[in-house]
Design an enzyme around this catalytic site. Structure first.
Site, short mmCIF file in Angstrom:
data_model
loop_
_atom_site.label_atom_id
_atom_site.label_comp_id
_atom_site.label_asym_id
_atom_site.label_seq_id
_atom_site.Cartn_x
_atom_site.Cartn_y
_atom_site.Cartn_z
N PRO A 63 0.82 -1.22 0.00
CA PRO A 63 0.00 0.00 0.00
C PRO A 63 0.85 1.26 0.00
CG PRO A 63 -0.96 -1.61 1.46
CD PRO A 63 0.35 -2.19 0.99
N CYS A 64 0.48 2.20 -0.87
CA CYS A 64 1.32 3.37 -1.11
C CYS A 64 0.96 4.57 -0.25
CB CYS A 64 1.23 3.79 -2.58
SG CYS A 64 -0.40 4.41 -3.08
#
Length: 368
Positions: A113-114
């Site tokens: 997840p960014c």
């Protein structure tokens, strides 16, 4: 037959890329928790499952997700589009036993997840639990020993915490005994009319002795965003007065909205809601003029010369248009997945044409 496994799998951009390339492949496993969060911490779960078999632990974790009463809509979209069975799907990357897949995976792909590193997030990096998920991905590389891995994330990863976060990631990759190469690739350079720059790390097991490895050659952009759009869309996608004024007035949206761009901005998870993202101005039809819910206004901005000083209507992009603008073809919708979820899933995906360019070079390099 290329054996592929993915984590943080989303709607399956790597699998879609392989399909479009015509590469015969087998999905060893995929994993995504569908943005659901558990109340129990990892340590608490480990304590609760002490003495359990691996299968019992997996069942315990799955039950915890069931107890959230939230549906994994990402899984539903993935299953609608890719040939996979329940026994090859995992809900949580932290509880995959990589030893079970040692030397059984050719290609391992994931992009943790960014939000922890994105300019749109809070930039907490590894202080955010989502940021630590990178290490579970790296641990799986160590256990599985895939021939090749691909890691993807936002470019902010490299500058976060003055470069210290990127150094920690590199240190972990260094420990894995892989020859790896990192590139910053933009979707618009690979045939997709979207400004979407991402970091890609490609790693080859050192036993293959891969020497110099370059980024895939850029492709000429031959299509504009309008080529991906439908001529007739449901009236529900057209905006009322408040929405029209928002997306056409920079003083209101302050850069959060864009109209009629040939190359759209980067799709995000929250696109189209609260009038954020790319929108279209169009000539009003008789149906739109006569609709009480659609506002016909005069555009007075500078971003779209075609409609400057003219009457027009504004609309959202539809979910299928957003999916196409990520490079997917013949995407199938699960009827239980809402449009809001499709928008999120599209915005969270990897651009398929970029993966196609990478995979084409990797397959040639590996002689698969």
């Amino acid at each position: 037959m290329v054996r592929v496994a993915t984590v943080f799998s989303g709607i399956g951009a790597p699998e879609e890329a392989l399909k479009q390339l015509g590469v015969e492949h087998d999905i060893v496993f995929a994993c995504d928790n569908g943005e659901r969060e558990l109340k129990k911490t990892y340590d608490e779960i480990i304590e609760d499952t002490e003495g359990m078999s691996y299968l019992e632990q997996l069942n315990y974790v799955n039950e915890l997700y069931d107890k959230t009463k939230k549906v994994n809509y990402v899984k539903k979209s993935y299953f609608a589009n890719h040939p996979i069975t329940e026994d090859r799907w995992f809900e949580d990357v932290r509880f995959i036993n990589g030893d079970n897949y040692n030397n059984k995976v050719d290609l391992f792909i994931g992009g943790s997840p960014c939000q922890s590193f994105s300019t749109y997030g809070k930039k907490k990096g590894f202080e955010d639990t989502r940021g630590t998920l990178f290490f579970y991905y790296a641990n799986l590389i160590e256990k599985i020993r895939p021939s090749v891995f691909i890691y993807e994330n936002v470019v902010g990863l490299k500058t976060h915490d003055n470069g210290n976060t990127w150094q920690r990631i590199r240190d972990r990759f260094d420990s894995l005994e892989y020859d790896y190469y990192d590139f910053e690739l933009d979707a618009q350079d690979y045939g997709l009319p979207q400004i979407r720059k991402r970091v890609f790390v490609v790693g080859f097991d050192k036993k293959y002795g891969i020497g110099k490895y370059d980024a895939p050659k850029k492709l000429k952009l031959e299509k504009i965003a309008a080529d991906y759009l439908d001529n007739n869309v449901d009236i529900k996608y057209y905006l009322g007065k408040k929405g029209f004024e928002w997306v056409t007035t920079p003083a209101k949206h302050q850069g959060r909205s864009r109209i009629n761009r040939d190359i759209i901005g980067c799709q995000t998870a929250n696109q189209q809601f609260n009038w954020t993202g790319d929108f279209r101005l169009e000539e009003p039809t008789d149906e739109l003029r006569n609709s009480e819910q659609v506002y016909v206004g005069t555009y007075s901005g500078d971003a779209c010369d075609e409609f400057k000083g003219r009457k027009c209507v504004a609309r959202k992009l539809t979910p299928i248009e957003c999916i196409r603008l990520m490079g997917f073809e013949d995407f199938k919708f699960d009827p239980e997945v809402s449009e809001k979820n499709i928008y999120r899933q599209s915005g969270n995906s990897i651009a398929v044409p970029v993966l196609k360019a990478l995979l084409k070079d990797i397959i040639k390099t590996m002689n698969w």
